[in-house]
Design an enzyme around this catalytic site. Structure first.
Site, PDB file in Angstrom:
ATOM      1  N   ASP A 128       0.871  -1.182   0.000  1.00 40.30           N
ATOM      2  CA  ASP A 128       0.000   0.000   0.000  1.00 40.30           C
ATOM      3  C   ASP A 128       0.906   1.230   0.000  1.00 40.30           C
ATOM      4  O   ASP A 128       1.538   1.539   1.014  1.00 40.30           O
ATOM      5  CB  ASP A 128      -0.899   0.015   1.238  1.00 40.30           C
ATOM      6  N   LYS A 161      -6.845   3.327  -3.455  1.00 40.01           N
ATOM      7  CA  LYS A 161      -7.246   3.316  -2.043  1.00 40.01           C
ATOM      8  C   LYS A 161      -7.522   4.736  -1.579  1.00 40.01           C
ATOM      9  O   LYS A 161      -6.810   5.667  -1.954  1.00 40.01           O
ATOM     10  CB  LYS A 161      -6.131   2.665  -1.214  1.00 40.01           C
ATOM     11  N   LYS A 170     -10.132   0.138  -2.544  1.00 35.38           N
ATOM     12  CA  LYS A 170     -10.019  -0.123  -1.109  1.00 35.38           C
ATOM     13  C   LYS A 170     -10.463   1.117  -0.351  1.00 35.38           C
ATOM     14  O   LYS A 170      -9.921   2.205  -0.549  1.00 35.38           O
ATOM     15  CB  LYS A 170      -8.580  -0.493  -0.719  1.00 35.38           C
TER      16      LYS A 170
END
Length: 220
Positions: free
Chosen positions: A89, A151, A180
């Site tokens: 991430d 995300k 996400k």
């Protein structure tokens, strides 16, 4: 709906100790969450603890600001993967994005993805700091980068994911990139709504409370 299989059980506090990571892992095993999400210095430790489990390890890199030079991001991603992470991430360079240097932002993401092989890359765009047009543009950059996920949030800005964020993101990326949603999810109803709107993964430090259908008063 198997809610547990959408959840990245998250612990990114700088003061987290080994016993906190142990607790995170024990909870992930108990509820069979999709993944744990941790800082890169803990990946090797967590990998040993999860060696007999199919729970994924996601490591954040250049977190929470995303403002480091690309080479530093690349090196951290490579090391995290070598230590056992199968998902990364990363935070996009928000300052460069705000400057309109979209080529830099794209190449920054591409450079990280290039060293990851088949491992999954999620790009945090920090929606709290973006207006609607900027969210769309950031999603378009992620679409062109080769990353698997876009995300919403680090959890370190003034808010986490909102329903409108997810709606804008889903409208922009369709089924080409997964979404996400992270932070701001305060109850199981909100969790389900984020999934219904198009989120394939949920990042939260309150996973256990959400699984137990409790209201979240604080936390990521």
């Amino acid at each position: 709906m198997e809610l547990n299989k959408y959840i990245d059980h998250t612990l990114l506090k700088p003061e987290a100790k080994s016993k906190d990571i142990d607790k995170l892992i024990d909870e992930a095993k108990k509820y069979n969450f999709k993944a744990i999400c941790i800082n890169s210095s803990w990946v090797k430790y967590a990998k040993e603890k999860l060696k007999d489990s199919d729970i994924k390890i996601a490591s954040v890199i250049d977190f929470p600001f995303g403002a480091a030079i690309t080479q530093a991001k690349v090196q951290e991603a490579k090391l995290a993967i070598s230590h056992g992470a199968s998902e990364i991430d990363m935070v996009m360079n928000i300052g460069k994005f705000k400057d309109g240097d979209y080529e830099y932002v794209l190449n920054d993401i591409k450079s990280v993805k290039k060293v990851m092989g088949s491992n999954i890359l999620k790009v945090i765009i920090e929606t709290a700091l973006l207006n609607e047009k900027e969210i769309i543009k950031a999603c378009q950059i992620v679409l062109n980068s080769g990353a698997e996920f876009v995300k919403t949030s680090t959890g370190y800005s003034y808010r986490g994911a909102s329903e409108s964020d997810i709606e804008i993101m889903k409208k922009t990326v369709g089924d080409k990139v997964l979404i996400k949603a992270s932070g701001g999810i305060k109850n199981q109803e909100s969790l389900k709504k984020m999934i219904e709107l198009g989120s394939s993964r949920i990042g939260t430090s309150s996973s256990v409370a959400l699984m137990e259908n409790q209201e979240i008063k604080k936390g990521y």
